[in-house]
Design a protein around this motif. Structure first.
Motif, PDB file in Angstrom:
ATOM      1  N   ASP A  27       0.820  -1.197   0.000  1.00 24.54           N
ATOM      2  CA  ASP A  27       0.000   0.000   0.000  1.00 24.54           C
ATOM      3  C   ASP A  27       0.863   1.260   0.000  1.00 24.54           C
ATOM      4  N   LEU A  28       1.854   1.302   0.865  1.00 30.74           N
ATOM      5  CA  LEU A  28       2.723   2.480   0.924  1.00 30.74           C
ATOM      6  C   LEU A  28       3.436   2.719  -0.402  1.00 30.74           C
ATOM      7  N   SER A  29       3.855   1.636  -1.043  1.00 33.28           N
ATOM      8  CA  SER A  29       4.605   1.800  -2.289  1.00 33.28           C
ATOM      9  C   SER A  29       3.743   2.352  -3.418  1.00 33.28           C
ATOM     10  N   THR A  30       2.432   2.211  -3.312  1.00 32.99           N
ATOM     11  CA  THR A  30       1.562   2.745  -4.361  1.00 32.99           C
ATOM     12  C   THR A  30       0.886   4.044  -3.957  1.00 32.99           C
ATOM     13  N   GLN A  31       0.782   4.325  -2.678  1.00 39.55           N
ATOM     14  CA  GLN A  31       0.007   5.477  -2.213  1.00 39.55           C
ATOM     15  C   GLN A  31       0.846   6.691  -1.819  1.00 39.55           C
ATOM     16  N   VAL A  32       2.114   6.483  -1.532  1.00 38.99           N
ATOM     17  CA  VAL A  32       2.953   7.577  -1.038  1.00 38.99           C
ATOM     18  C   VAL A  32       3.976   7.956  -2.101  1.00 38.99           C
ATOM     19  N   ASP A  33       3.991   9.239  -2.461  1.00 41.00           N
ATOM     20  CA  ASP A  33       4.957   9.717  -3.454  1.00 41.00           C
ATOM     21  C   ASP A  33       6.388   9.397  -3.021  1.00 41.00           C
ATOM     22  N   GLY A  34       7.190   8.971  -3.952  1.00 39.23           N
ATOM     23  CA  GLY A  34       8.592   8.694  -3.678  1.00 39.23           C
ATOM     24  C   GLY A  34       8.850   7.320  -3.092  1.00 39.23           C
ATOM     25  N   MET A  35       7.811   6.519  -2.903  1.00 36.35           N
ATOM     26  CA  MET A  35       8.006   5.198  -2.294  1.00 36.35           C
ATOM     27  C   MET A  35       7.800   4.060  -3.292  1.00 36.35           C
ATOM     28  N   ARG A  36       7.723   4.403  -4.571  1.00 34.68           N
ATOM     29  CA  ARG A  36       7.610   3.356  -5.577  1.00 34.68           C
ATOM     30  C   ARG A  36       8.839   2.454  -5.472  1.00 34.68           C
TER      31      ARG A  36
END
Length: 81
Positions: A27-36
């Motif tokens: 979830d964090l990797s898709t929802q938070v900018d810069g965390m891809r």
């Protein structure tokens, strides 16, 4: 110890904890900018072999359940017409 897991037995705790960590990282990797890429990094470097196997099984089961639920919903919808 997590209050949410306290009623579970040892192996259940570990399994749920592994899946929750994977879900949160995905979830964090898709929802938070810069965390891809965070999820891929987590799965390669941090997740245990058990967590990786459980996540793969979880994903496969989600797809199975989704297909079956859509099939049943379609049947029910057609019956209502």
């Amino acid at each position: 110890m997590s209050q949410a897991l306290r009623h579970l037995k040892g192996r259940e705790r570990t399994t749920i904890d592994n899946l929750v960590h994977c879900l949160v990282m995905a979830d964090l990797s898709t929802q938070v900018d810069g965390m891809r890429g965070l999820f891929d990094h987590y799965m390669r470097k941090t997740a245990t072999a058990d967590a990786r196997r459980q996540w793969a099984a979880f994903q496969a089961r989600v797809h199975e359940v989704r297909r079956e639920m859509l099939r049943l919903a379609e049947i029910e919808w057609k019956e209502d017409l």
